[in-house]
Design a protein around this motif. Structure first.
Motif, PDB file in Angstrom:
ATOM      1  N   UNK A  10      19.134  36.731  46.882  1.00  0.00           N
ATOM      2  CA  UNK A  10      19.245  38.152  47.169  1.00  0.00           C
ATOM      3  C   UNK A  10      19.387  38.378  48.659  1.00  0.00           C
ATOM      4  N   UNK A  11      19.278  39.625  49.079  1.00  0.00           N
ATOM      5  CA  UNK A  11      19.545  40.006  50.465  1.00  0.00           C
ATOM      6  C   UNK A  11      18.624  39.309  51.462  1.00  0.00           C
ATOM      7  N   UNK A  12      17.375  39.061  51.076  1.00  0.00           N
ATOM      8  CA  UNK A  12      16.407  38.459  52.001  1.00  0.00           C
ATOM      9  C   UNK A  12      16.143  36.983  51.708  1.00  0.00           C
ATOM     10  N   UNK A  13      17.039  36.361  50.971  1.00  0.00           N
ATOM     11  CA  UNK A  13      16.857  34.958  50.577  1.00  0.00           C
ATOM     12  C   UNK A  13      16.727  34.054  51.803  1.00  0.00           C
ATOM     13  N   UNK A  14      17.664  34.171  52.747  1.00  0.00           N
ATOM     14  CA  UNK A  14      17.629  33.317  53.938  1.00  0.00           C
ATOM     15  C   UNK A  14      16.392  33.591  54.780  1.00  0.00           C
ATOM     16  N   UNK A  15      15.957  34.822  54.792  1.00  0.00           N
ATOM     17  CA  UNK A  15      14.753  35.205  55.537  1.00  0.00           C
ATOM     18  C   UNK A  15      13.524  34.512  54.948  1.00  0.00           C
ATOM     19  N   UNK A  16      13.446  34.495  53.624  1.00  0.00           N
ATOM     20  CA  UNK A  16      12.341  33.814  52.942  1.00  0.00           C
ATOM     21  C   UNK A  16      12.392  32.321  53.218  1.00  0.00           C
ATOM     22  N   UNK A  17      13.591  31.758  53.175  1.00  0.00           N
ATOM     23  CA  UNK A  17      13.766  30.325  53.384  1.00  0.00           C
ATOM     24  C   UNK A  17      13.310  29.905  54.781  1.00  0.00           C
ATOM     25  N   UNK A  18      13.648  30.693  55.784  1.00  0.00           N
ATOM     26  CA  UNK A  18      13.250  30.368  57.153  1.00  0.00           C
ATOM     27  C   UNK A  18      11.742  30.484  57.324  1.00  0.00           C
ATOM     28  N   UNK A  19      11.147  31.508  56.740  1.00  0.00           N
ATOM     29  CA  UNK A  19       9.697  31.638  56.811  1.00  0.00           C
ATOM     30  C   UNK A  19       8.999  30.467  56.139  1.00  0.00           C
ATOM     31  N   UNK A  20       9.521  30.050  55.005  1.00  0.00           N
ATOM     32  CA  UNK A  20       8.938  28.912  54.283  1.00  0.00           C
ATOM     33  C   UNK A  20       9.083  27.624  55.089  1.00  0.00           C
ATOM     34  N   UNK A  21      10.224  27.464  55.741  1.00  0.00           N
ATOM     35  CA  UNK A  21      10.442  26.257  56.551  1.00  0.00           C
ATOM     36  C   UNK A  21       9.378  26.145  57.640  1.00  0.00           C
ATOM     37  N   UNK A  25       6.419  23.166  57.513  1.00  0.00           N
ATOM     38  CA  UNK A  25       6.350  22.222  58.623  1.00  0.00           C
ATOM     39  C   UNK A  25       4.980  22.255  59.284  1.00  0.00           C
ATOM     40  N   UNK A  26       4.403  23.424  59.351  1.00  0.00           N
ATOM     41  CA  UNK A  26       3.110  23.582  60.021  1.00  0.00           C
ATOM     42  C   UNK A  26       1.953  23.117  59.153  1.00  0.00           C
ATOM     43  N   UNK A  27       1.988  23.471  57.858  1.00  0.00           N
ATOM     44  CA  UNK A  27       0.815  23.273  57.005  1.00  0.00           C
ATOM     45  C   UNK A  27       0.994  22.237  55.901  1.00  0.00           C
ATOM     46  N   UNK A  28       2.236  21.723  55.722  1.00  0.00           N
ATOM     47  CA  UNK A  28       2.470  20.807  54.609  1.00  0.00           C
ATOM     48  C   UNK A  28       2.608  21.570  53.306  1.00  0.00           C
ATOM     49  N   UNK A  29       2.922  20.838  52.234  1.00  0.00           N
ATOM     50  CA  UNK A  29       3.138  21.495  50.948  1.00  0.00           C
ATOM     51  C   UNK A  29       1.833  22.055  50.390  1.00  0.00           C
ATOM     52  N   UNK A  30       0.790  21.230  50.398  1.00  0.00           N
ATOM     53  CA  UNK A  30      -0.477  21.638  49.792  1.00  0.00           C
ATOM     54  C   UNK A  30      -1.130  22.764  50.584  1.00  0.00           C
ATOM     55  N   UNK A  31      -1.042  22.691  51.918  1.00  0.00           N
ATOM     56  CA  UNK A  31      -1.719  23.681  52.754  1.00  0.00           C
ATOM     57  C   UNK A  31      -0.983  25.002  52.874  1.00  0.00           C
ATOM     58  N   UNK A  32       0.290  25.010  52.530  1.00  0.00           N
ATOM     59  CA  UNK A  32       1.073  26.239  52.651  1.00  0.00           C
ATOM     60  C   UNK A  32       0.711  27.213  51.544  1.00  0.00           C
ATOM     61  N   UNK A  33       0.387  28.455  51.914  1.00  0.00           N
ATOM     62  CA  UNK A  33       0.073  29.474  50.917  1.00  0.00           C
ATOM     63  C   UNK A  33       1.226  30.455  50.797  1.00  0.00           C
TER      64      UNK A  33
END
Length: 204
Positions: A10-21, A25-33
């Protein structure tokens, strides 16, 4: 995978992807909420979930996107008409640049850590990055062989051998935490050794 667990764009897909990246990177998979990812992306949790029904799918997309970008960047720099020593050196340098990068290390470690629970993470990582580079290298080896520059019967094996030569010495030290950064002199030593060894085996 059911229709309910498919990624939607959707319109904010890339925005979500960058935030997730940033958060992965900062918290790892398990630590990311999900809360942290939504906050970093500047979207609501409802928006995030409308694109990615679960965190696993979001990480798959982030890892795949990053690996694909790296592989595509490497392919753009490959001139298939050049002789093996030049192309192999370019491939080796780009490969080491990625695996030594923070993103490359993070993705690899997360995929290994989550392999038992989510084996598709490893498959996604392999298909988007290493497998893409392997196919490109094999394509070059075929053309070089046809020009009489290389003598190779098993092209897939030769491509895999070259990649492993590029990981000699430095990769184990990196993965076991013995050393975190490498100087240009150290990297050049490995690249030179990989190219020389490969050409000694397959050069005509």
């Amino acid at each position: 995978m059911t229709a309910e667990t498919q990624v939607r764009k959707g319109r904010k897909f890339d925005q979500v992807l960058e935030g997730a990246r940033v958060v992965f990177l900062r918290d790892g998979f398990e630590g990311a909420s999900v809360d942290d990812i939504a906050r970093e992306a500047g979207v609501s949790k409802a928006t995030l979930y409308s694109y990615f029904p679960d965190k696993r799918l979001l990480f798959l997309e982030v890892a795949g996107d990053q690996c694909t970008r790296q592989a595509e960047d490497a392919l753009v720099t490959m001139d298939l008409s050049l002789p093996p020593r030049i192309v192999l050196r370019q491939v080796a340098e780009r490969f080491l640049q990625f695996i030594f990068s923070e993103m490359g290390q993070r993705i690899f470690r997360i995929c290994v850590a989550e392999a038992d629970r989510f084996p598709e993470l490893g498959r996604q990582f392999y298909e988007c990055g290493p497998a893409t580079m392997r196919r490109a290298l094999t394509t070059y080896l075929i053309q070089s062989r046809d020009r009489g520059e290389l003598a190779i019967d098993d092209l897939d094996l030769a491509a895999d051998q070259f990649v492993e030569l590029c990981k000699a010495d430095l990769w184990p030290r990196l993965m076991f935490g013995i050393q975190q950064e490498f100087s240009p002199v150290e990297s050049t030593r490995i690249v030179d050794g990989a190219v020389d060894t490969f050409m000694a085996r397959y050069g005509t």
